[in-house]
Design a protein around this motif. Structure first.
Motif, PDB file in Angstrom:
ATOM      1  N   GLU A  11       5.485  67.594 -26.529  1.00  0.00           N
ATOM      2  CA  GLU A  11       4.611  66.804 -27.397  1.00  0.00           C
ATOM      3  C   GLU A  11       4.815  65.337 -27.084  1.00  0.00           C
ATOM      4  N   GLN A  12       3.777  64.550 -27.293  1.00  0.00           N
ATOM      5  CA  GLN A  12       3.838  63.126 -26.997  1.00  0.00           C
ATOM      6  C   GLN A  12       4.982  62.485 -27.771  1.00  0.00           C
ATOM      7  N   ASP A  13       5.791  61.695 -27.082  1.00  0.00           N
ATOM      8  CA  ASP A  13       6.949  60.998 -27.653  1.00  0.00           C
ATOM      9  C   ASP A  13       8.034  61.954 -28.148  1.00  0.00           C
ATOM     10  N   GLY A  14       7.957  63.230 -27.769  1.00  0.00           N
ATOM     11  CA  GLY A  14       8.963  64.207 -28.174  1.00  0.00           C
ATOM     12  C   GLY A  14      10.103  64.279 -27.175  1.00  0.00           C
ATOM     13  N   PRO A  15      11.101  65.111 -27.453  1.00  0.00           N
ATOM     14  CA  PRO A  15      12.222  65.267 -26.532  1.00  0.00           C
ATOM     15  C   PRO A  15      11.772  65.911 -25.219  1.00  0.00           C
ATOM     16  N   GLN A  16      12.596  65.765 -24.204  1.00  0.00           N
ATOM     17  CA  GLN A  16      12.282  66.286 -22.880  1.00  0.00           C
ATOM     18  C   GLN A  16      13.365  67.246 -22.414  1.00  0.00           C
ATOM     19  N   ILE A  17      12.949  68.195 -21.579  1.00  0.00           N
ATOM     20  CA  ILE A  17      13.870  68.995 -20.792  1.00  0.00           C
ATOM     21  C   ILE A  17      13.844  68.370 -19.402  1.00  0.00           C
ATOM     22  N   VAL A  18      15.013  68.106 -18.831  1.00  0.00           N
ATOM     23  CA  VAL A  18      15.081  67.449 -17.529  1.00  0.00           C
ATOM     24  C   VAL A  18      15.960  68.259 -16.585  1.00  0.00           C
ATOM     25  N   GLY A  19      15.419  68.547 -15.401  1.00  0.00           N
ATOM     26  CA  GLY A  19      16.195  69.155 -14.322  1.00  0.00           C
ATOM     27  C   GLY A  19      16.289  68.159 -13.185  1.00  0.00           C
ATOM     28  N   GLU A  20      17.395  68.176 -12.448  1.00  0.00           N
ATOM     29  CA  GLU A  20      17.623  67.181 -11.403  1.00  0.00           C
ATOM     30  C   GLU A  20      18.146  67.869 -10.140  1.00  0.00           C
ATOM     31  N   TRP A  21      17.562  67.499  -8.990  1.00  0.00           N
ATOM     32  CA  TRP A  21      17.934  68.093  -7.710  1.00  0.00           C
ATOM     33  C   TRP A  21      18.025  67.025  -6.632  1.00  0.00           C
ATOM     34  N   GLU A  22      18.807  67.302  -5.605  1.00  0.00           N
ATOM     35  CA  GLU A  22      18.905  66.412  -4.449  1.00  0.00           C
ATOM     36  C   GLU A  22      17.902  66.791  -3.370  1.00  0.00           C
ATOM     37  N   GLN A  23      17.352  67.990  -3.435  1.00  0.00           N
ATOM     38  CA  GLN A  23      16.395  68.467  -2.437  1.00  0.00           C
ATOM     39  C   GLN A  23      14.987  68.502  -3.028  1.00  0.00           C
ATOM     40  N   ARG A  24      14.062  67.813  -2.385  1.00  0.00           N
ATOM     41  CA  ARG A  24      12.688  67.764  -2.900  1.00  0.00           C
ATOM     42  C   ARG A  24      12.030  69.147  -2.974  1.00  0.00           C
ATOM     43  N   PRO A  25      12.172  70.020  -1.961  1.00  0.00           N
ATOM     44  CA  PRO A  25      11.527  71.338  -2.068  1.00  0.00           C
ATOM     45  C   PRO A  25      11.995  72.130  -3.294  1.00  0.00           C
ATOM     46  N   THR A  26      13.250  72.009  -3.645  1.00  0.00           N
ATOM     47  CA  THR A  26      13.771  72.704  -4.822  1.00  0.00           C
ATOM     48  C   THR A  26      13.119  72.159  -6.084  1.00  0.00           C
ATOM     49  N   SER A  37       4.190  78.600 -15.954  1.00  0.00           N
ATOM     50  CA  SER A  37       4.723  79.322 -17.117  1.00  0.00           C
ATOM     51  C   SER A  37       4.300  78.721 -18.454  1.00  0.00           C
ATOM     52  N   ARG A  38       3.544  77.644 -18.438  1.00  0.00           N
ATOM     53  CA  ARG A  38       3.135  76.977 -19.683  1.00  0.00           C
ATOM     54  C   ARG A  38       1.617  76.837 -19.755  1.00  0.00           C
ATOM     55  N   PRO A  39       1.011  77.337 -20.833  1.00  0.00           N
ATOM     56  CA  PRO A  39      -0.423  77.108 -20.992  1.00  0.00           C
ATOM     57  C   PRO A  39      -0.677  75.645 -21.357  1.00  0.00           C
ATOM     58  N   ALA A  40      -1.833  75.150 -20.948  1.00  0.00           N
ATOM     59  CA  ALA A  40      -2.191  73.780 -21.306  1.00  0.00           C
ATOM     60  C   ALA A  40      -2.328  73.670 -22.816  1.00  0.00           C
ATOM     61  N   ARG A  41      -1.775  72.611 -23.358  1.00  0.00           N
ATOM     62  CA  ARG A  41      -1.904  72.352 -24.795  1.00  0.00           C
ATOM     63  C   ARG A  41      -1.754  70.862 -25.010  1.00  0.00           C
ATOM     64  N   PRO A  42      -2.317  70.339 -26.084  1.00  0.00           N
ATOM     65  CA  PRO A  42      -2.229  68.902 -26.332  1.00  0.00           C
ATOM     66  C   PRO A  42      -0.771  68.434 -26.377  1.00  0.00           C
ATOM     67  N   GLY A  43      -0.507  67.344 -25.701  1.00  0.00           N
ATOM     68  CA  GLY A  43       0.817  66.749 -25.713  1.00  0.00           C
ATOM     69  C   GLY A  43       1.751  67.247 -24.632  1.00  0.00           C
ATOM     70  N   LEU A  44       1.456  68.381 -23.996  1.00  0.00           N
ATOM     71  CA  LEU A  44       2.324  68.910 -22.944  1.00  0.00           C
ATOM     72  C   LEU A  44       2.205  68.032 -21.700  1.00  0.00           C
ATOM     73  N   LEU A  45       3.348  67.641 -21.144  1.00  0.00           N
ATOM     74  CA  LEU A  45       3.356  66.849 -19.923  1.00  0.00           C
ATOM     75  C   LEU A  45       4.518  67.309 -19.059  1.00  0.00           C
ATOM     76  N   ILE A  46       4.231  67.645 -17.806  1.00  0.00           N
ATOM     77  CA  ILE A  46       5.242  68.046 -16.839  1.00  0.00           C
ATOM     78  C   ILE A  46       5.160  67.050 -15.688  1.00  0.00           C
ATOM     79  N   ARG A  47       6.290  66.412 -15.384  1.00  0.00           N
ATOM     80  CA  ARG A  47       6.303  65.365 -14.362  1.00  0.00           C
ATOM     81  C   ARG A  47       7.345  65.668 -13.291  1.00  0.00           C
TER      82      ARG A  47
END
Length: 72
Positions: A11-26, A37-47
Motif C-alpha cells: 500500500e502507498q506509504d506502507g511498509p516494504q519487504i526488501v530482498g538484496e542480492w549481489e547478482q543481477r540475474p538473481t 505471484s501478486r494480482p494488481a491492486r491499488p497501492g501495490l508497487l514492486i521495484r
C-alpha cells in the motif's frame, strides 16, 4: 560492488519487504516471481533497484510501470 534490491510495497506509504542480492540475474528472477505471484491492486508497487558503492539507489524497473511524468 553493486547491490540489487527488490522492494515490495502493498500500500502507498506502507511498509516494504526488501530482498538484496549481489547478482543481477538473481534479483531479476525474484522481481519477476513477485510480479507473477501478486494480482494488481491499488497501492501495490514492486521495484527492482541497483546501488553502487557510495551512490544513490537507482530504479531499474517497477510494476505496475510508473508513468514518465512523475504521476503514479
Amino acid at each position: 560492488m553493486t547491490l540489487y534490491r527488490v522492494r515490495v510495497q502493498f500500500e502507498q506509504d506502507g511498509p516494504q519487504i526488501v530482498g538484496e542480492w549481489e547478482q543481477r540475474p538473481t534479483a531479476e528472477r525474484a522481481y519477476r516471481k513477485w510480479i507473477g505471484s501478486r494480482p494488481a491492486r491499488p497501492g501495490l508497487l514492486i521495484r527492482l533497484t541497483a546501488q553502487d558503492d557510495g551512490r544513490p539507489e537507482a530504479e531499474l524497473a517497477s510494476w505496475p510501470p510508473r508513468s514518465d511524468n512523475g504521476a503514479d
